[in-house]
Design an enzyme around this catalytic site. Sequence first.
Site, PDB file in Angstrom:
ATOM      1  N   GLU A  95       0.816  -1.208   0.000  1.00  0.00           N
ATOM      2  CA  GLU A  95       0.000   0.000   0.000  1.00  0.00           C
ATOM      3  C   GLU A  95       0.853   1.262   0.000  1.00  0.00           C
ATOM      4  O   GLU A  95       0.490   2.266  -0.613  1.00  0.00           O
ATOM      5  CB  GLU A  95      -0.965  -0.006   1.189  1.00  0.00           C
ATOM      6  N   LYS A  99     -15.484 -10.294   7.459  1.00  0.00           N
ATOM      7  CA  LYS A  99     -14.428 -11.143   6.911  1.00  0.00           C
ATOM      8  C   LYS A  99     -14.996 -12.459   6.384  1.00  0.00           C
ATOM      9  O   LYS A  99     -14.412 -13.092   5.503  1.00  0.00           O
ATOM     10  CB  LYS A  99     -13.367 -11.418   7.975  1.00  0.00           C
ATOM     11  N   SER A 151      -7.685   1.244  -2.816  1.00  0.00           N
ATOM     12  CA  SER A 151      -6.421   0.549  -3.022  1.00  0.00           C
ATOM     13  C   SER A 151      -6.653  -0.829  -3.638  1.00  0.00           C
ATOM     14  O   SER A 151      -7.616  -1.523  -3.311  1.00  0.00           O
ATOM     15  CB  SER A 151      -5.683   0.403  -1.693  1.00  0.00           C
ATOM     16  N   GLU A 168     -13.116 -13.266  -6.028  1.00  0.00           N
ATOM     17  CA  GLU A 168     -11.802 -12.695  -6.339  1.00  0.00           C
ATOM     18  C   GLU A 168     -10.668 -13.378  -5.573  1.00  0.00           C
ATOM     19  O   GLU A 168      -9.517 -13.336  -6.017  1.00  0.00           O
ATOM     20  CB  GLU A 168     -11.777 -11.193  -6.000  1.00  0.00           C
ATOM     21  N   GLU A 185       1.988   1.765  -3.476  1.00  0.00           N
ATOM     22  CA  GLU A 185       0.875   2.283  -4.280  1.00  0.00           C
ATOM     23  C   GLU A 185       0.654   3.765  -4.002  1.00  0.00           C
ATOM     24  O   GLU A 185       0.408   4.557  -4.933  1.00  0.00           O
ATOM     25  CB  GLU A 185      -0.391   1.488  -3.969  1.00  0.00           C
ATOM     26  N   CYS A 230     -10.772  -2.247  14.165  1.00  0.00           N
ATOM     27  CA  CYS A 230     -11.033  -3.680  14.338  1.00  0.00           C
ATOM     28  C   CYS A 230     -11.070  -4.112  15.802  1.00  0.00           C
ATOM     29  O   CYS A 230     -11.631  -5.162  16.115  1.00  0.00           O
ATOM     30  CB  CYS A 230      -9.974  -4.496  13.612  1.00  0.00           C
ATOM     31  N   GLU A 253     -15.840 -11.627   2.924  1.00  0.00           N
ATOM     32  CA  GLU A 253     -14.614 -11.456   2.150  1.00  0.00           C
ATOM     33  C   GLU A 253     -14.020 -12.808   1.751  1.00  0.00           C
ATOM     34  O   GLU A 253     -13.584 -12.999   0.602  1.00  0.00           O
ATOM     35  CB  GLU A 253     -13.581 -10.661   2.947  1.00  0.00           C
ATOM     36  N   CYS A 313      -8.489  -2.381   3.481  1.00  0.00           N
ATOM     37  CA  CYS A 313      -8.340  -3.479   4.443  1.00  0.00           C
ATOM     38  C   CYS A 313      -9.652  -3.914   5.065  1.00  0.00           C
ATOM     39  O   CYS A 313      -9.781  -5.053   5.500  1.00  0.00           O
ATOM     40  CB  CYS A 313      -7.372  -3.070   5.556  1.00  0.00           C
TER      41      CYS A 313
END
Length: 570
Positions: free
Chosen positions: A280, A359, A320, A367, A283, A504, A362, A300
């Site tokens: 990151e 999560k 990102s 992907e 980037e 988190c 996710e 994230c």
Amino acid sequence: MAPRQIMEIDGMPVEIGDQRNLLDLIRDNGIEMPTFCYHTELSIYGACRMCMVEDERGRLMASCSTIPKAGMKIRTNTSRLRKYRKNILELLLANHDRECTTCGKSGSCKLQELAQQFGIHQVRFPQTCPEGSMDISSPCIVRNPSKCILCGDCVRECNEVQNVGAIDFSFRGSHARINTAFSRPIAETDCIGCGRCTAACPTGALTIHDNTEDMWKVLDDPSVYVTCQIAPAVRVALSKGLGMENDDHAVERIVAVLHRLGVDQVYDTSAGADLTVIEESEELIHRLETGENLPLISSCCPAWVQFAEKKYRDFLPNVSTCRSPMSMFASVIKDHLKDSEELEGKTHCHIAIMPCTAKKFEAAREEFRQDGMPDTDMVITTQELIRMIRSSGIIFEKLQPEAPDTPFGTCSGAGMIFGVTGGLTEAVLRRIASDGTRTSLAHLAFTGVRGMDSVKETVVPYKDRDVRIAIVSGLANASDLLNKVRSGEVQYDFIEIMACPGGCVSGAGQPYEDERGRAVRGEGLYTVDRMNPTRRPQDNPLMKELYSGPLLGREHELLHVDYVKGNTLH
């Protein structure tokens, strides 16, 4: 000096301070008033009526919606009030599915707790529990309408804190219920799986989708080789959830307990966070130099990514391309073991222990699959792991700490602070800082990136320019900020967004904590960071091994994703 404002509570004079209502003043003076619908971070609703008090004239008033005034005289525990509260509890229980022993919130249910506190041994009213099938369409949360007491906490959390609006009140009077639009399954709504509704719900009407039986199944299967990764935020919540106030070796005990349960290899997700920091920051540097798609927005938080996909698609080019630490780490682990002799012909199952319900979604995204198989096979939240430990009979505090397994056993302090709001930003700043001395890195803590404020802004120098940064937690706050960016009212180069207030550490998969508890958890991560001899990811020898070995030329394949196209980058 302004005169002191004095009133009486239960015959004792008390001074009125800056409390926003009578309820807060009562609690500040050592009386825990019962409530269902009151949360300090939500709007005042006044629906449950459990916090009623009585004044000297016998009038009843809801303390949550009453402003304290000098000269007031109120009582909090008269026989009339006790009878009143017991009647409310009995009416709620009469309209509630009372199969408590099989409820996901049993032991942590506010209705159950207050029924015991007020000595409810029988319910005089007929059972009128509403019928309604459970909604298990979401991989993140489960809805059980028969457990709902209409306190409205979930609705306000979803609307006010997250600005999602997936659920709301429908119908009126005795037919009122909390529902989705057109009664659709929750997975077919704008729900982003953040789970904030489950954290706010005082009963079992909204709970985390439980995958513990799935984990027990793979642990019991000798043909499956099981690996686990543990997110940084889990270490500051699990021990207390098991009754330990202070635990300097929390993650090492979690490693030990997972080994006892049958996991073959256990790793710390902080190593995956080191990968994320490196990618990151690169980037960010690229976009600063080219001016392409600024501001760069962190990726994230899976709930934030879903929120962007559903409500802010025009910002997706700014998000990102870096995978989250969990998904980066999982892809590296799966790639490392796919041809390894360690498997010995076994099937590999990788499980992530996370503080976050989103999560789970996710992990199921298309992907994040290699050769048709998911990188992360299963996500277990902190709460689920606590239940597994309790059911196993293992006494957590008596376990001897064990280090994470090789070859992914080392991580930097930067990777550990990801779990608190501002931690990702500070980690990136450590990565791009030209001076890596301990003193210089310590100064980054005073640039405005730390603290539990929901919106933080700072400007840090980088080469010949200033980098403008915003740090936001809570998606309603993110909406406000993005709307200002969209209108041109504000400009930033980097924005960190976390769906859960405080980051988190207060994820919906964690045992619930208030704002003060979140701050303690956040400080716990900073303490672990200070004790780590390696403060920057580029100084972690594991990173050097990975980038010169299995990641060489494959960074985009294993570590990045394109949310605009919806496909992994190759």
